[in-house]
Design a protein around this motif. Structure first.
Motif, PDB file in Angstrom:
ATOM      1  N   PRO A 134       0.793  -1.236   0.000  1.00 29.31           N
ATOM      2  CA  PRO A 134       0.000   0.000   0.000  1.00 29.31           C
ATOM      3  C   PRO A 134       0.824   1.283   0.000  1.00 29.31           C
TER       4      PRO A 134
ATOM      5  N   THR B 167       6.775  -5.159  10.478  1.00 30.82           N
ATOM      6  CA  THR B 167       5.855  -4.067  10.838  1.00 30.82           C
ATOM      7  C   THR B 167       4.873  -4.535  11.908  1.00 30.82           C
TER       8      THR B 167
ATOM      9  N   GLY C  22      -4.633  -9.518   5.760  1.00 34.41           N
ATOM     10  CA  GLY C  22      -3.527  -9.053   4.915  1.00 34.41           C
ATOM     11  C   GLY C  22      -2.160  -9.357   5.510  1.00 34.41           C
ATOM     12  N   ALA C  23      -1.145  -8.867   4.819  1.00 37.59           N
ATOM     13  CA  ALA C  23       0.240  -9.182   5.166  1.00 37.59           C
ATOM     14  C   ALA C  23       0.577  -8.761   6.602  1.00 37.59           C
ATOM     15  N   VAL C  24       0.189  -7.561   6.980  1.00 38.52           N
ATOM     16  CA  VAL C  24       0.506  -7.061   8.325  1.00 38.52           C
ATOM     17  C   VAL C  24      -0.520  -7.581   9.338  1.00 38.52           C
TER      18      VAL C  24
ATOM     19  N   GLY D 156     -12.642  -7.591   5.041  1.00 39.39           N
ATOM     20  CA  GLY D 156     -13.682  -7.323   4.039  1.00 39.39           C
ATOM     21  C   GLY D 156     -14.256  -8.607   3.451  1.00 39.39           C
TER      22      GLY D 156
ATOM     23  N   LYS E  99     -12.768 -13.802   3.760  1.00 37.79           N
ATOM     24  CA  LYS E  99     -11.603 -13.336   4.523  1.00 37.79           C
ATOM     25  C   LYS E  99     -11.848 -13.534   6.023  1.00 37.79           C
TER      26      LYS E  99
ATOM     27  N   HIS F 167     -16.147  -5.666   7.702  1.00 37.58           N
ATOM     28  CA  HIS F 167     -16.370  -4.203   7.711  1.00 37.58           C
ATOM     29  C   HIS F 167     -17.356  -3.757   6.639  1.00 37.58           C
TER      30      HIS F 167
ATOM     31  N   ASN G 251      -4.802  -0.102  10.712  1.00 40.40           N
ATOM     32  CA  ASN G 251      -4.267  -0.300   9.359  1.00 40.40           C
ATOM     33  C   ASN G 251      -5.067   0.448   8.307  1.00 40.40           C
ATOM     34  N   VAL G 252      -6.228   0.988   8.698  1.00 44.57           N
ATOM     35  CA  VAL G 252      -7.220   1.353   7.697  1.00 44.57           C
ATOM     36  C   VAL G 252      -7.766   2.785   7.810  1.00 44.57           C
TER      37      VAL G 252
ATOM     38  N   CYS H 263      -0.473   2.281  12.100  1.00 42.89           N
ATOM     39  CA  CYS H 263       0.408   1.670  11.113  1.00 42.89           C
ATOM     40  C   CYS H 263       0.065   2.125   9.705  1.00 42.89           C
ATOM     41  N   GLY H 264      -1.223   2.201   9.408  1.00 40.77           N
ATOM     42  CA  GLY H 264      -1.641   2.571   8.059  1.00 40.77           C
ATOM     43  C   GLY H 264      -3.059   3.098   8.040  1.00 40.77           C
TER      44      GLY H 264
ATOM     45  N   TYR I  82      -5.895   6.742   1.485  1.00 38.00           N
ATOM     46  CA  TYR I  82      -4.708   7.045   0.681  1.00 38.00           C
ATOM     47  C   TYR I  82      -5.046   7.748  -0.633  1.00 38.00           C
TER      48      TYR I  82
ATOM     49  N   PHE J  83       3.850   5.079  13.428  1.00 34.66           N
ATOM     50  CA  PHE J  83       5.213   4.567  13.253  1.00 34.66           C
ATOM     51  C   PHE J  83       5.422   4.117  11.821  1.00 34.66           C
TER      52      PHE J  83
ATOM     53  N   VAL K   5       7.942   1.322   9.835  1.00 36.17           N
ATOM     54  CA  VAL K   5       8.693   0.125  10.228  1.00 36.17           C
ATOM     55  C   VAL K   5      10.191   0.424  10.383  1.00 36.17           C
TER      56      VAL K   5
ATOM     57  N   ASN L 252      -6.866  -8.238  -3.057  1.00 37.87           N
ATOM     58  CA  ASN L 252      -5.851  -9.238  -2.668  1.00 37.87           C
ATOM     59  C   ASN L 252      -6.365 -10.048  -1.493  1.00 37.87           C
TER      60      ASN L 252
HETATM   61  N1  LIG Z   1       3.825   1.993   9.046  1.00 37.02           N
HETATM   62  C1  LIG Z   1       4.516   1.145   8.284  1.00 37.02           C
HETATM   63  O1  LIG Z   1       5.754   1.122   8.295  1.00 37.02           O
HETATM   64  C2  LIG Z   1       3.768   0.178   7.423  1.00 37.02           C
HETATM   65  C3  LIG Z   1       4.421  -0.915   6.828  1.00 37.02           C
HETATM   66  C4  LIG Z   1       3.660  -1.835   6.080  1.00 37.02           C
HETATM   67  C5  LIG Z   1       2.294  -1.628   5.909  1.00 37.02           C
HETATM   68  N2  LIG Z   1       1.704  -0.537   6.485  1.00 37.02           N
HETATM   69  C6  LIG Z   1       0.267  -0.295   6.347  1.00 37.02           C
HETATM   70  O2  LIG Z   1      -0.415  -1.426   6.877  1.00 37.02           O
HETATM   71  C7  LIG Z   1      -1.662  -1.574   6.223  1.00 37.02           C
HETATM   72  C8  LIG Z   1      -1.788  -3.004   5.705  1.00 37.02           C
HETATM   73  O3  LIG Z   1      -0.773  -3.226   4.740  1.00 37.02           O
HETATM   74  P1  LIG Z   1      -0.536  -4.661   4.090  1.00 37.02           P
HETATM   75  O4  LIG Z   1       0.707  -4.587   3.330  1.00 37.02           O
HETATM   76  O5  LIG Z   1      -0.711  -5.687   5.142  1.00 37.02           O
HETATM   77  O6  LIG Z   1      -1.734  -4.752   3.046  1.00 37.02           O
HETATM   78  P2  LIG Z   1      -2.878  -5.847   2.962  1.00 37.02           P
HETATM   79  O7  LIG Z   1      -3.639  -5.827   4.257  1.00 37.02           O
HETATM   80  O8  LIG Z   1      -2.287  -7.138   2.533  1.00 37.02           O
HETATM   81  O9  LIG Z   1      -3.776  -5.280   1.786  1.00 37.02           O
HETATM   82  C9  LIG Z   1      -4.499  -4.101   1.951  1.00 37.02           C
HETATM   83  C10 LIG Z   1      -5.887  -4.402   2.543  1.00 37.02           C
HETATM   84  O10 LIG Z   1      -6.454  -3.202   3.025  1.00 37.02           O
HETATM   85  C11 LIG Z   1      -7.840  -3.356   3.121  1.00 37.02           C
HETATM   86  N3  LIG Z   1      -8.538  -2.161   2.672  1.00 37.02           N
HETATM   87  C12 LIG Z   1      -8.334  -1.452   1.546  1.00 37.02           C
HETATM   88  N4  LIG Z   1      -9.190  -0.412   1.477  1.00 37.02           N
HETATM   89  C13 LIG Z   1      -9.942  -0.470   2.592  1.00 37.02           C
HETATM   90  C14 LIG Z   1     -10.985   0.334   3.105  1.00 37.02           C
HETATM   91  N5  LIG Z   1     -11.432   1.415   2.453  1.00 37.02           N
HETATM   92  N6  LIG Z   1     -11.533  -0.003   4.281  1.00 37.02           N
HETATM   93  C15 LIG Z   1     -11.088  -1.096   4.956  1.00 37.02           C
HETATM   94  N7  LIG Z   1     -10.098  -1.888   4.516  1.00 37.02           N
HETATM   95  C16 LIG Z   1      -9.527  -1.579   3.350  1.00 37.02           C
HETATM   96  C17 LIG Z   1      -8.200  -4.542   2.212  1.00 37.02           C
HETATM   97  O11 LIG Z   1      -8.564  -5.624   3.040  1.00 37.02           O
HETATM   98  P3  LIG Z   1     -10.115  -5.976   3.315  1.00 37.02           P
HETATM   99  O12 LIG Z   1     -10.610  -6.652   2.067  1.00 37.02           O
HETATM  100  O13 LIG Z   1     -10.041  -6.831   4.502  1.00 37.02           O
HETATM  101  O14 LIG Z   1     -10.807  -4.691   3.522  1.00 37.02           O
HETATM  102  C18 LIG Z   1      -6.892  -4.862   1.513  1.00 37.02           C
HETATM  103  O15 LIG Z   1      -6.794  -6.242   1.220  1.00 37.02           O
HETATM  104  C19 LIG Z   1      -1.702  -0.501   5.121  1.00 37.02           C
HETATM  105  O16 LIG Z   1      -2.407   0.611   5.602  1.00 37.02           O
HETATM  106  C20 LIG Z   1      -0.245  -0.154   4.932  1.00 37.02           C
HETATM  107  O17 LIG Z   1      -0.069   1.144   4.416  1.00 37.02           O
HETATM  108  C21 LIG Z   1       2.422   0.359   7.209  1.00 37.02           C
END
Ligand SMILES: NC(=O)c1ccc[n+]([C@@H]2O[C@H](COP(=O)([O-])OP(=O)(O)OC[C@H]3O[C@@H](n4cnc5c(N)ncnc54)[C@H](OP(=O)(O)O)[C@@H]3O)[C@@H](O)[C@H]2O)c1
Length: 339
Positions: A49, A133, A157-159, A179, A183, A199, A222-223, A244-245, A250, A279, A281, A329
């Motif tokens: 993301p 993360t 998701g990944a995190v 979602g 899932k 959600h 995350n969201v 985290c996100g 976005y 934060f 990572v 995804n």
């Molecule tokens: N701070 C850091 O250093 C850091 C590092 C890595 C990742 N992150 C953040 O962590 C979060 C998750 O990242 P990831 O890599 O693990 O991605 P991920 O969860 O594998 O993929 C993104 C997921 O976000 C959800 N999403 C997207 N739009 C949404 C919405 N409007 N409302 C609710 N859920 C939504 C979807 O899942 P659903 O189908 O379940 O809604 C989507 O599958 C992101 O926000 C990312 O930016 C931050």
């Protein structure tokens, strides 16, 4: 070896959701490794993301990708030619080659991977940046204690998937938000979370409340958006919120409508003595050694499971990335660029 390499560059800065026209696929001659350098061929590209942020030139913690530049990204690459003393042809390395099939590297920033220890793609997921993360954000900021309730959004998701499983290891109750029913079923039945709430269900606030009868002690954010609004009223005094996100916002082009939410938010921060900490990572790279010892052990013991969602071919990276931002995804999103 093919004489032509391919790359995907940023063609324009998206306004709102990224569009196919914001990306451009280009061909270029396979570059040659100079003295001390090596040629890397990309096997796996990670889609994440944060790349949406790099497409924008709004002020942020990292430099944006320039127009016409290769899209940034983590890769697992194979050394296919080497003039370096440190790496041999056939070595597999973690690198940041970005959205392209080939790159010349002088070795800086690379980490050699051992394919015998784990599938190399995991270096981009559960054993890499997203896993780290989850680990650092939850343990360092969330600090879950046995018996507490940890809620995590984007839970499949990944995190998010790793956050909930670590929460369980620490003896906490793990509740996911994801979602759709598939899932949620995966999060509950395969990852072993105590509960998971969809959600997309209009009754999200009530369902989340029912899933957290003792309130929320750690909300791993995350969201943002509607998911955050459902979680916030359930926070207990002294709850911790690792931010985290905020993927739901976005691509937003304007602030959400309705009343100003800042005063009630700050009131709850004060009255409930909340700890909210954003934060990145990289703030915690110093803890990577501990993570990379502990996480493979948890995977081996079956206490942490992971899932990869694999798209085939570099040319499909833009569409797959646009899908990631929409929740299409299911697990860590990767692109297989070459065998
Ligand atoms: N701070 C850091 O250093 C850091 C590092 C890595 C990742 N992150 C953040 O962590 C979060 C998750 O990242 P990831 O890599 O693990 O991605 P991920 O969860 O594998 O993929 C993104 C997921 O976000 C959800 N999403 C997207 N739009 C949404 C919405 N409007 N409302 C609710 N859920 C939504 C979807 O899942 P659903 O189908 O379940 O809604 C989507 O599958 C992101 O926000 C990312 O930016 C931050």
């Amino acid at each position: 070896m093919p004489q032509t390499a391919r790359r995907i560059v940023l063609a324009s800065r998206p306004v709102g959701d990224p569009q196919p026209s914001d990306f451009r696929l280009e061909e270029f001659p396979v570059p040659q490794a100079g003295p001390g350098e090596m040629l890397l061929k990309t096997r796996w590209l990670s889609l994440d993301p944060y790349m949406r942020g790099r497409m924008s030139d709004a002020p942020s913690y990292a430099k944006p990708v320039g127009i016409g530049e290769v899209m940034e990204g983590g890769t697992v690459s194979e050394v296919v030619a080497s003039n370096s003393d440190k790496y041999r042809v056939g070595d597999i390395v973690l690198s940041r080659a970005g959205w392209q099939t080939h790159m010349v590297s002088d070795g800086s920033g690379l980490r050699k991977l051992d394919p015998k220890l784990a599938p190399v793609s995991t270096a981009l997921g559960v054993l890499g940046m997203p896993g780290m993360t989850a680990y650092a954000g939850l343990i360092e900021i969330g600090q879950p204690k046995a018996g507490e309730t940890v809620v995590v959004s984007a839970a499949s998701g990944a995190v998010g998937s790793v956050v909930g499983q670590i929460a369980r290891i620490k003896g906490a109750r793990a509740v996911g938000i994801a979602g759709g029913p598939d899932k949620c079923r995966y999060v509950r039945d395969e990852l072993g979370f105590d509960d998971c709430v969809d959600h997309r269900d209009p009754a999200l606030p009530e369902k989340l409340k029912a899933a957290c009868p003792k309130g929320i002690d750690v909300y791993f954010e995350n969201v943002g958006g509607a998911v955050q609004e459902a979680a916030w009223p359930l926070l207990n005094p002294f709850a911790r919120v690792p931010v985290c996100g905020l993927i739901a916002q976005y691509s937003a082009t304007e602030l959400p409508g309705g009343p100003n939410r800042v005063p009630p938010l700050f009131r709850s921060v004060l009255t409930k003595r909340l700890l909210i900490r954003g934060f990145i990572v990289s703030d915690f790279w110093g803890r990577f050694d501990v993570f990379i010892r502990e996480m493979p052990q948890w995977i081996q013991e079956g206490r942490v499971k992971y899932r990869e969602d694999i798209a085939e071919g570099l040319e499909n990276a833009p569409a797959t990335f646009m899908g990631l931002l929409k929740g299409r995804n299911f697990g860590k999103q990767l692109v297989r660029v070459s065998e």
